[in-house]
Design an enzyme around this catalytic site. Sequence first.
Site, PDB file in Angstrom:
ATOM      1  N   GLY A 192       0.780  -1.236   0.000  1.00  0.00           N
ATOM      2  CA  GLY A 192       0.000   0.000   0.000  1.00  0.00           C
ATOM      3  C   GLY A 192       0.811   1.285   0.000  1.00  0.00           C
ATOM      4  O   GLY A 192       0.302   2.334   0.397  1.00  0.00           O
ATOM      5  N   SER A 193       2.052   1.251  -0.486  1.00  0.00           N
ATOM      6  CA  SER A 193       2.836   2.493  -0.432  1.00  0.00           C
ATOM      7  C   SER A 193       2.269   3.554  -1.381  1.00  0.00           C
ATOM      8  O   SER A 193       2.328   4.754  -1.074  1.00  0.00           O
ATOM      9  CB  SER A 193       4.311   2.223  -0.734  1.00  0.00           C
ATOM     10  N   ASN A 194       1.714   3.159  -2.502  1.00  0.00           N
ATOM     11  CA  ASN A 194       1.084   4.159  -3.390  1.00  0.00           C
ATOM     12  C   ASN A 194      -0.177   4.727  -2.756  1.00  0.00           C
ATOM     13  O   ASN A 194      -0.459   5.923  -2.889  1.00  0.00           O
ATOM     14  CB  ASN A 194       0.785   3.543  -4.759  1.00  0.00           C
TER      15      ASN A 194
ATOM     16  N   ARG B 127     -16.054 -14.528  -9.778  1.00  0.00           N
ATOM     17  CA  ARG B 127     -15.438 -13.202  -9.920  1.00  0.00           C
ATOM     18  C   ARG B 127     -16.530 -12.121  -9.926  1.00  0.00           C
ATOM     19  O   ARG B 127     -16.400 -11.062  -9.320  1.00  0.00           O
ATOM     20  CB  ARG B 127     -14.635 -13.171 -11.226  1.00  0.00           C
TER      21      ARG B 127
ATOM     22  N   MET C 114      -4.436  -6.706  -6.790  1.00  0.00           N
ATOM     23  CA  MET C 114      -3.988  -7.859  -7.579  1.00  0.00           C
ATOM     24  C   MET C 114      -5.127  -8.757  -8.074  1.00  0.00           C
ATOM     25  O   MET C 114      -4.944  -9.962  -8.222  1.00  0.00           O
ATOM     26  CB  MET C 114      -2.984  -8.681  -6.761  1.00  0.00           C
ATOM     27  N   ARG C 115      -6.286  -8.175  -8.328  1.00  0.00           N
ATOM     28  CA  ARG C 115      -7.374  -8.931  -8.957  1.00  0.00           C
ATOM     29  C   ARG C 115      -7.642  -8.350 -10.330  1.00  0.00           C
ATOM     30  O   ARG C 115      -7.746  -7.120 -10.465  1.00  0.00           O
ATOM     31  CB  ARG C 115      -8.684  -8.825  -8.148  1.00  0.00           C
TER      32      ARG C 115
ATOM     33  N   LEU D 183     -10.038  -7.288 -13.084  1.00  0.00           N
ATOM     34  CA  LEU D 183     -11.443  -6.887 -13.053  1.00  0.00           C
ATOM     35  C   LEU D 183     -12.098  -7.207 -14.398  1.00  0.00           C
ATOM     36  O   LEU D 183     -11.462  -7.082 -15.448  1.00  0.00           O
ATOM     37  CB  LEU D 183     -11.546  -5.389 -12.746  1.00  0.00           C
TER      38      LEU D 183
ATOM     39  N   ASN E 208      -5.030   3.337 -12.664  1.00  0.00           N
ATOM     40  CA  ASN E 208      -4.112   2.320 -12.148  1.00  0.00           C
ATOM     41  C   ASN E 208      -2.687   2.836 -12.285  1.00  0.00           C
ATOM     42  O   ASN E 208      -2.382   3.593 -13.205  1.00  0.00           O
ATOM     43  CB  ASN E 208      -4.269   1.034 -12.967  1.00  0.00           C
TER      44      ASN E 208
ATOM     45  N   HIS F  73       1.155   1.559 -12.891  1.00  0.00           N
ATOM     46  CA  HIS F  73       1.837   0.370 -13.408  1.00  0.00           C
ATOM     47  C   HIS F  73       3.337   0.649 -13.493  1.00  0.00           C
ATOM     48  O   HIS F  73       3.749   1.702 -13.988  1.00  0.00           O
ATOM     49  CB  HIS F  73       1.293   0.007 -14.795  1.00  0.00           C
TER      50      HIS F  73
ATOM     51  N   SER G 177       3.823   4.410 -15.062  1.00  0.00           N
ATOM     52  CA  SER G 177       2.726   5.068 -15.783  1.00  0.00           C
ATOM     53  C   SER G 177       1.471   5.016 -14.926  1.00  0.00           C
ATOM     54  O   SER G 177       1.215   4.023 -14.253  1.00  0.00           O
ATOM     55  CB  SER G 177       2.399   4.321 -17.083  1.00  0.00           C
TER      56      SER G 177
ATOM     57  N   ASP H  78      -3.695  -3.279 -18.440  1.00  0.00           N
ATOM     58  CA  ASP H  78      -2.605  -2.286 -18.542  1.00  0.00           C
ATOM     59  C   ASP H  78      -2.582  -1.569 -19.890  1.00  0.00           C
ATOM     60  O   ASP H  78      -1.524  -1.290 -20.445  1.00  0.00           O
ATOM     61  CB  ASP H  78      -1.233  -2.966 -18.308  1.00  0.00           C
TER      62      ASP H  78
ATOM     63  N   GLU I  80       6.744   6.589  -8.756  1.00  0.00           N
ATOM     64  CA  GLU I  80       5.323   6.223  -8.648  1.00  0.00           C
ATOM     65  C   GLU I  80       4.634   7.106  -7.616  1.00  0.00           C
ATOM     66  O   GLU I  80       3.526   7.601  -7.828  1.00  0.00           O
ATOM     67  CB  GLU I  80       5.172   4.754  -8.230  1.00  0.00           C
TER      68      GLU I  80
HETATM   69  C1  GRF Z   1       3.585  -0.881  -7.435  1.00  0.00           C
HETATM   70  O1  GRF Z   1       4.838  -1.091  -8.011  1.00  0.00           O
HETATM   71  C2  GRF Z   1       2.558  -0.609  -8.496  1.00  0.00           C
HETATM   72  O2  GRF Z   1       3.078   0.072  -9.595  1.00  0.00           O
HETATM   73  C3  GRF Z   1       2.137  -1.987  -8.900  1.00  0.00           C
HETATM   74  O3  GRF Z   1       2.154  -2.734  -7.716  1.00  0.00           O
HETATM   75  C4  GRF Z   1       3.045  -2.145  -6.784  1.00  0.00           C
HETATM   76  C5  GRF Z   1       2.250  -1.862  -5.560  1.00  0.00           C
HETATM   77  O4  GRF Z   1       3.043  -1.357  -4.511  1.00  0.00           O
HETATM   78  N1  GRF Z   1       0.854  -1.951  -9.550  1.00  0.00           N
HETATM   79  P1  GRF Z   1       2.347  -0.688  -3.258  1.00  0.00           P
HETATM   80  O5  GRF Z   1       1.383  -1.718  -2.689  1.00  0.00           O
HETATM   81  O6  GRF Z   1       1.639   0.543  -3.724  1.00  0.00           O
HETATM   82  O7  GRF Z   1       3.451  -0.395  -2.303  1.00  0.00           O
END
Ligand code: GRF
Length: 197
Positions: A14-16, A67, A92-93, A95, A109, A111, A138, A147, A176
């Site tokens: 969850g860092s983003n 799903r 990580m699902r 959609l 999203n 990526h 991106s 993507d 990111e």
């Molecule tokens: C990131 O590298 C993002 O680009 C990709 O998955 C990773 C998630 O990292 N889709 P975080 O959970 O946001 O730390």
Amino acid sequence: MNKARTAVLISGRGSNMMALVDAARDPGFPAEIVCVVSNKLDAKGLNFAAANGIPTKVIDHKAYPTREAFETALDDHLRAMKVEIIALAGFMRVLTAGFIAGWQGRMINIHPSLLPAYKGLHTHERVLADGAKTHGCSVHLVTAELDDGPVLLQKAVPVLPDDTPDSLAARVLIEEHKIYPKALAMLAGRLAKKDTP
Ligand code: GRF
């Protein structure tokens, strides 16, 4: 200011999501993070969200027979929270096209590659294996193809001779965390203009 009600969907670290939450603390930021949803109970990012007063919700995909049933539960929650924008952040699902159609133009999203190069998983490993000199990240609108939607923002980073997947991932991740809040602000700004009579 009418802020765009935004849900962040995570599956792990969850860092983003944290970068989005931090950016949204600015009173001038055009989006508000109204909930963090995870499909995994043990997603580390959930603790940060809860500690920062953001409502969290776990919708465990394994608890649903299909799903589509999982996505219906997800959609119901997002609609109940009056969400206007979905930001996928390490969710990580995959959609379905049906779910995506319901959020057309309102789901983004992040990526870890310079799309359209290196769609899919393990981007850092593949970049290194190819001997590419440049990599990056991106933010794109989500469409039915994985993507593949229109890119809102990108940032390139150099690939250095002694890079490992981890060192390269760390360099990309720094960017990111910068472009995701900017892209969310762009989309929220666009939608606010569109919604103004
Ligand atoms: C990131 O590298 C993002 O680009 C990709 O998955 C990773 C998630 O990292 N889709 P975080 O959970 O946001 O730390």
